[in-house]
Scaffold this motif. Structure first.
Motif: not given
Length: 515
Positions: A267, A270-271, A274-275, A372, A374, A397-398, A401-403
Motif C-alpha cells: 500500500r 501504491y500510495d 499515485s502521489f 493527505t 487526492f 479509498s482515502a 491510504s498510508t499518505l
C-alpha cells in the motif's frame, strides 16, 4: 509490419515508459531516504543540543524549536520573509447574541488564556512567543515587550443594516488574511467589534481572532475558544479527534503479520506511486507559482446552511457527510473551470491537499497534525448523483491510504532540519487546491453568559501553488463554507460565483431528497 501496427506499438511503449518513470520517481525517494536521514543526523543532534542549551544560554529568551508540524507554515515568519503578506493566517469570527464590552473580553483573555492554569504560570504562554531563526533553525523566542493591549483592538459599527455589517466583517477578514505580522512580536491579534444597529437599543458583539498557523492548528484554536473562553470541556462538544495517519490495530498476531508484512508495504508503494503521478498531472489555471502571484487573497463565505440539509442528502444517497460537501465543491470547481475555459477543459481532475488531525493533541497552542492528498474529479458530464458516488468511493479509498502516515513521517524528518532545508522541501509545488472540513461544537456555547450565535473561520493558502482554499466549519445546527483565493487565480466576482455554485448544488441535492 503495417504503419498502424507500428504506431500502436510505439504508443504502448510510450505509455509503459511513462508509467516506469512515474514509478521510479516514487521508488527513488524511498531508496534515498536512508541516505537523507544519515546526512541529516548531525543536524538533528545539533537542533536537540540547541534546544537544551537555549535555556541556559539565553536566560529564558529562547524557548523551544518550532515543532515539525509548525515548520510546515513557519517559513514565512522567518525574519527575511515576515514583511510580506502572509499565506498561512487563520482568522476566526465569533458572533455573540448579546454584548460583551472590550474590558470584559480583555479580562477574559488575561485570566483564562494568560493566567495561571494547572500549576503553570500561564495556560497559553505561546501567545507571548514569536518565531525567529537561531543557528539556522526556527525557534520560538520570548517577547519581553509583550503587552496584551498591543494585541487586542476594538472599534464600533453604528447604524448599519445586517448585510452591511456582514460585508464589513467579511472585508476585515480579507484584510487580516493579507496583513503582514509585525516582526519580533507574537503572531496573533484580536478585534472586539461593538455593533449598534438600532441607535443603542440593540447592541451585539463580534470577536475576530487572527493567529498564524505556525502558532496553532484548528484543534488548538477550538480548545482555546471552547475551554478557555466558554469554559466547556472539549469532550462535551464532540470535537473530532480521530487518529488520522495512525494505522489501525489488528485483532490478532496473524492479522498484524499479514497486514504489516504484506499489505502495508504494498500500500505504501501504491500510495507513493499515485502521489508522484499526481505531481505530474495536467496543470490547471489555478496552478500559480509564487512569482506570478499578486500576493493578495480574496475571501468569501456562504450563507448559513442547516446541518439537517446535509444529513438529508447523506441519508438519501447513502454517502458520508464529508462526501456530500466535497461533491458539491467538485461541482462548483467544474462549473467554474468550464466557464473559464469556455468548454475546452482538458483535465478531468484536480490535485487537492487537506489537513487532518492527530490524536493525543498536547494541551497547548501548537500544531499536531498531518495531511493527505487526492485527485478530485471535476468532470462536467457527471450527474449530481454520479458525482456524489464517485467522490464517496474516493473517500473510501482515502481511508485506507498510508499518505497521512507518510506525510507525518516526512514532516518529522524534513521539518526538524535547518530552516532553509525545511522551507525548500515543504514548498507546495503541485497541489493548487486546499480543503479543510473541521467539525466544531455540536452545542451552542456562551462566553460570560452571552450566547454564541455563530463561529466562522478563514484560512490562507500555503507558500507555493495553492491558489484556492475551501473551508467548512460546523457549529451547533449549521455549517458555513468559505473560500480564500489568490487574486492572480480568481477575481471577486468569480469567488462569489464559486460559493454560489457550491450552495446551489447543495440546494439541488436537498430538493431532490424531498421529492
Amino acid at each position: 509490419m503495417s504503419h498502424s501496427t507500428s504506431t500502436k506499438i510505439l504508443k504502448l511503449a510510450g505509455k509503459l515508459l511513462n508509467k516506469a518513470l512515474i514509478f521510479s520517481r516514487a521508488v527513488l525517494p524511498v531508496l534515498f531516504a536512508p541516505l537523507i536521514i544519515l546526512l541529516s543526523v548531525p543536524f538533528y543532534i545539533l537542533r536537540y543540543l540547541l534546544s537544551k542549551w537555549a535555556k541556559y544560554y539565553s536566560n529564558g529568551a529562547i524557548i523551544e524549536p518550532v515543532s515539525a508540524s509548525g515548520n510546515m507554515f513557519a517559513p514565512e515568519l522567518h525574519p527575511s520573509k515576515i514583511h510580506r503578506p502572509p499565506r498561512c493566517a487563520v482568522v476566526t469570527t465569533i458572533t455573540l447574541k448579546g454584548c460583551l464590552t472590550v474590558e470584559e473580553v480583555f479580562k477574559k483573555v488575561k485570566t483564562q488564556w494568560l493566567g495561571e492554569y494547572k500549576g503553570r504560570p500561564s495556560r497559553y504562554p505561546e501567545l507571548t512567543y514569536y518565531a525567529d531563526s537561531w543557528f539556522g533553525f526556527m525557534f520560538w523566542k520570548k517577547d519581553f515587550q509583550f503587552k496584551l493591549e498591543n494585541h487586542i483592538h476594538s472599534f464600533k459599527i453604528v447604524g448599519k443594516t445586517e448585510p452591511e455589517i456582514e460585508e464589513e466583517v467579511r472585508s476585515l477578514t480579507e484584510q487580516l488574511l493579507n496583513k503582514p505580522f509585525p516582526p519580533r512580536r507574537s503572531p496573533w491579534e484580536g478585534f472586539v467589534i461593538q455593533i449598534d444597529s438600532n441607535n443603542g437599543h440593540k447592541l451585539k458583539t463580534k470577536i475576530v481572532l487572527r493567529l498564524h498557523h505556525a502558532l496553532a492548528d484548528g484543534y488548538s484554536i477550538t480548545a482555546a475558544l471552547v475551554e478557555g473562553l466558554a469554559g466547556v470541556p472539549l469532550s462535551e462538544v464532540a470535537v473530532n479527534t480521530s487518529k488520522s495517519g495512525v494505522p489501525k490495530k489488528r485483532e490478532s498476531l496473524v492479522d498484524n503479520l499479514i497486514y504489516y508484512g504484506v499489505f502495508f508495504p504494498l500500500r505504501v508503494c501504491y500510495d507513493a506511486t499515485s502521489f508522484f503521478s499526481w505531481m505530474h498531472a495536467t496543470k490547471t489555471p489555478w496552478h500559480v507559482v509564487d512569482e506570478e502571484k499578486k500576493w493578495e487573497q480574496l475571501y468569501e463565505r456562504s450563507d448559513v446552511i442547516p446541518i439537517e440539509n446535509i444529513k438529508g442528502i447523506k441519508n438519501r444517497f447513502g454517502v458520508s457527510f464529508t462526501g456530500v460537501l466535497l461533491s458539491c465543491v467538485s461541482a462548483g470547481i467544474s462549473k467554474h473551470m468550464n466557464k473559464k475555459l469556455k468548454g475546452n477543459q482538458k483535465f478531468n481532475s484536480i490535485s487537492v491537499a487537506t489537513i487532518l488531525p492527530l490524536s493525543h493533541h498536547p494541551d497547548k497552542l501548537t500544531n499536531h497534525l498531518t495531511g493527505t492528498a487526492f485527485q478530485l474529479p471535476i468532470r462536467m458530464d457527471f450527474t449530481s448523483e454520479e458525482r456524489l458516488q464517485t467522490v464517496e468511493k474516493l473517500l473510501e479509498s482515502a481511508k485506507q491510504s498510508t499518505l497521512p502516515l507518510l506525510q507525518r513521517t516526512a514532516a518529522l524528518l524534513l521539518n526538524t532540519n535547518l530552516a532553509a532545508v525545511a522551507r525548500f522541501c515543504w514548498h507546495n509545488r503541485y497541489f493548487p487546491v486546499g480543503f479543510t472540513n473541521f467539525p466544531g461544537s455540536t452545542i451552542e456555547l456562551a462566553i460570560d453568559g452571552v450566547g454564541v450565535k455563530d463561529v466562522d473561520f478563514a484560512v490562507g493558502g500555503q507558500l507555493g501553488v495553492l491558489g484556492v482554499n475551501f473551508m467548512v466549519l460546523s457549529y451547533a445546527d449549521h455549517i458555513r463554507i468559505g473560500v480564500t483565493a489568490e487574486k492572480a487565480v480568481m477575481n471577486k466576482v468569480e469567488v462569489k460565483e464559486l460559493i454560489g455554485s457550491i450552495s446551489n448544488e447543495i440546494n439541488f441535492l436537498y430538493n431532490n431528497c424531498a421529492r
